[in-house]
Scaffold this motif. Sequence first.
Motif, short mmCIF file in Angstrom:
data_model
loop_
_atom_site.label_atom_id
_atom_site.label_comp_id
_atom_site.label_asym_id
_atom_site.label_seq_id
_atom_site.Cartn_x
_atom_site.Cartn_y
_atom_site.Cartn_z
N VAL A 26 0.83 -1.21 0.00
CA VAL A 26 0.00 0.00 0.00
C VAL A 26 0.86 1.26 0.00
N THR A 27 1.84 1.29 0.87
CA THR A 27 2.66 2.51 0.98
C THR A 27 3.75 2.59 -0.09
N GLY A 28 4.01 1.49 -0.79
CA GLY A 28 5.05 1.48 -1.81
C GLY A 28 4.49 1.49 -3.21
N ALA A 29 4.19 0.30 -3.74
CA ALA A 29 3.76 0.18 -5.14
C ALA A 29 2.47 0.93 -5.44
N LEU A 30 1.55 0.99 -4.49
CA LEU A 30 0.27 1.67 -4.72
C LEU A 30 0.29 3.13 -4.29
N HIS A 31 1.42 3.60 -3.76
CA HIS A 31 1.62 5.01 -3.41
C HIS A 31 0.54 5.52 -2.45
N GLY A 32 0.16 4.67 -1.49
CA GLY A 32 -0.83 5.08 -0.51
C GLY A 32 -0.18 5.64 0.73
N SER A 33 -1.01 6.05 1.67
CA SER A 33 -0.52 6.64 2.92
C SER A 33 -0.75 5.67 4.07
N ALA A 34 -0.30 6.06 5.25
CA ALA A 34 -0.53 5.25 6.44
C ALA A 34 -2.03 5.14 6.72
N ALA A 35 -2.77 6.21 6.42
CA ALA A 35 -4.22 6.16 6.61
C ALA A 35 -4.86 5.14 5.66
N ASP A 36 -4.33 5.02 4.45
CA ASP A 36 -4.85 4.02 3.51
C ASP A 36 -4.61 2.61 4.03
N PHE A 37 -3.43 2.38 4.60
CA PHE A 37 -3.18 1.06 5.17
C PHE A 37 -4.09 0.81 6.37
N GLY A 38 -4.41 1.88 7.12
CA GLY A 38 -5.37 1.72 8.22
C GLY A 38 -6.72 1.27 7.71
N THR A 39 -7.12 1.81 6.54
CA THR A 39 -8.38 1.37 5.94
C THR A 39 -8.33 -0.10 5.55
N VAL A 40 -7.20 -0.52 4.97
CA VAL A 40 -7.03 -1.93 4.61
C VAL A 40 -7.09 -2.80 5.86
N SER A 41 -6.46 -2.38 6.92
CA SER A 41 -6.48 -3.15 8.17
C SER A 41 -7.89 -3.26 8.73
N THR A 42 -8.66 -2.18 8.62
CA THR A 42 -10.04 -2.21 9.10
C THR A 42 -10.88 -3.20 8.31
N VAL A 43 -10.69 -3.21 6.98
CA VAL A 43 -11.42 -4.16 6.14
C VAL A 43 -11.01 -5.59 6.48
N LEU A 44 -9.72 -5.81 6.73
CA LEU A 44 -9.26 -7.13 7.14
C LEU A 44 -9.94 -7.57 8.43
N ALA A 45 -10.03 -6.67 9.40
CA ALA A 45 -10.67 -7.01 10.67
C ALA A 45 -12.15 -7.31 10.48
N ALA A 46 -12.83 -6.50 9.66
CA ALA A 46 -14.26 -6.74 9.41
C ALA A 46 -14.47 -8.07 8.70
N GLY A 47 -13.62 -8.37 7.74
CA GLY A 47 -13.74 -9.66 7.05
C GLY A 47 -13.49 -10.82 7.98
N LEU A 69 -11.36 -8.14 1.59
CA LEU A 69 -12.50 -8.61 2.38
C LEU A 69 -12.70 -10.12 2.23
N PRO A 70 -12.83 -10.68 1.02
CA PRO A 70 -12.97 -12.14 0.93
C PRO A 70 -11.71 -12.88 1.40
N MET A 71 -10.53 -12.28 1.24
CA MET A 71 -9.31 -12.92 1.75
C MET A 71 -9.42 -13.15 3.26
N ALA A 72 -9.85 -12.12 3.98
CA ALA A 72 -9.97 -12.24 5.43
C ALA A 72 -11.08 -13.21 5.82
N MET A 73 -12.17 -13.22 5.08
CA MET A 73 -13.27 -14.14 5.39
C MET A 73 -12.84 -15.59 5.20
N VAL A 74 -12.18 -15.87 4.07
CA VAL A 74 -11.72 -17.23 3.81
C VAL A 74 -10.72 -17.67 4.87
N GLU A 75 -9.82 -16.77 5.25
CA GLU A 75 -8.84 -17.10 6.28
C GLU A 75 -9.50 -17.43 7.60
N SER A 76 -10.52 -16.65 7.97
CA SER A 76 -11.19 -16.88 9.25
C SER A 76 -11.94 -18.20 9.26
#
Length: 507
Positions: free
Chosen positions: A332-353, A400-407
């Motif tokens: 997220v912070t490298g190849a996709l040129h996102g910010s720390a807040a963007d990774f926080g969003t990804v982490s939130t989606v992982l937790a919800a999944g 989201l489906p990655m986290a669901m399948v893992e759980s």
Amino acid sequence: MPLSVSTLARVPAPAPAPDASLDVPRETAHAVAAPDATPALADTPSRTERARARLGRRGAPGPADQGTTRERSPWRCLRYPSMRWWSLANLVSNAGTWMQLTVQNLLVLQVTGSAAATGLSLSAQAGPGLLLGVFGGAAVDRWPRKLTATVSQAVLGAVAFTTAVLVAFDQLNLGLLLALAVVTGLVATIDGPATALLGNDLVPRKDVPSAIALGSVVHSVGRLAGTAAAGVAIGVFGTAAAYVTNGLSFLFVAAVIPFLRFAPPEPAEPDTATTWTASADQAARESAAARMTAREGLAFFLRRPRLVALAVITGLGAIFGRNYGLTLAVLVTGALHGSAADFGTVSTVLAAGGIAGAVLAGRMQDPSVRLVGTLTAAGALLQIAAGFSPSLFLLLLLVLPMAMVESVSDTAGTTVLQTDPPSHMRGRVLGVWRSASTGWGLAGPPLLGLLMEFAGARGALIVGGLLVAGAVGAGTLLRSRLLTTWEVGRLAPRPSVSTQAALGQAA
């Protein structure tokens, strides 16, 4: 953390009086019971039955459907009062644990001023699980489970209170930190399998997936609550408050355990490696368990193909497919040129999944290693797609489906692990698993980091996914070939005794 809950008893309809016509063929019975009635009239459904049939065609659930719905509910384990208390105790305990973990690394940095010391303290705590996990499982098999769990929780609470006192009086140093970490790790080698198996003892076998899934949800909720409460507690009362709270949470669990009631034993416990039946003498079981050693527990695990396969699948997934906190952060912070807040969003989606997957997994009743392998391969394919993701938006859709399948996979694997062995071996099996999981937990981040150095974040996701999916596919192919060979050998005609004698004379 399974619980036992009594279901509402249904009042059966009054049984009809015995009738000799019940033993007569249907057509003859009509003539005997009612000579004036034709078979057509006798077979005509009543008005009530016709109404029920119409409701059934319209989709109204009948009693059987309602029973099936209750049996498949992800929350069905909460029907048992002991499970409700156990879940509440674990919610409190998880919140306290995450309060302590939130400040623990900061405390080590504050005391030592060294980032390396933080890693050293974590290794000191994980070391006993790696080296002595199987011995802790053997102790759990030998000792009374409720007493073992109560004492281990009380000892962990005492460690937390001791740390709080040392922090409050500014007496904590690196040596004491490491000593406390080692003690915590030692106690955890017994507490982990004891509390896991204690929870499963509270519900019937078919409800164990629901209990494990509920435990995942409780863990996630406790993590959020504990992390949020840590900031408030530290700001108002200081760092020692987190350790005091965690100590109190351990004591709460220890106070609840003696009042828990186990679910009634199953009529017969399926087992292909050891022949135990419902009529087996309990004293013989206890005597056999007392003779078992940690080495024999390890041998049992290695002789169990499904457990070995589960360990291989889970280990590969843990090393190359589950460290999303590392791979996705770099992506997220490298190849996709996102910010720390963007990774926080990804982490939130992982937790919800993860929470959604745990709820879905609670509907399972008898998962298998094959299901775990299928879900792991599906997660690996999603991981490969995430590695090719050109944008943050598409990555979020895949996460989201990655986290669901893992759980779901985690719940299915944990259910197999905790229900496949016979009851007197489950502590040892969990002990072996603890040693193995600690090993790949320590080896995973360095190996994945090394892979990222050579292939980057995208390459690590893609190569890791290919390794996991390829290993599952190869294992499935090998298993099918072995089964085919076995079937051919079993069905092949064998020469008769006379033919064998003739062949022997000819030789």
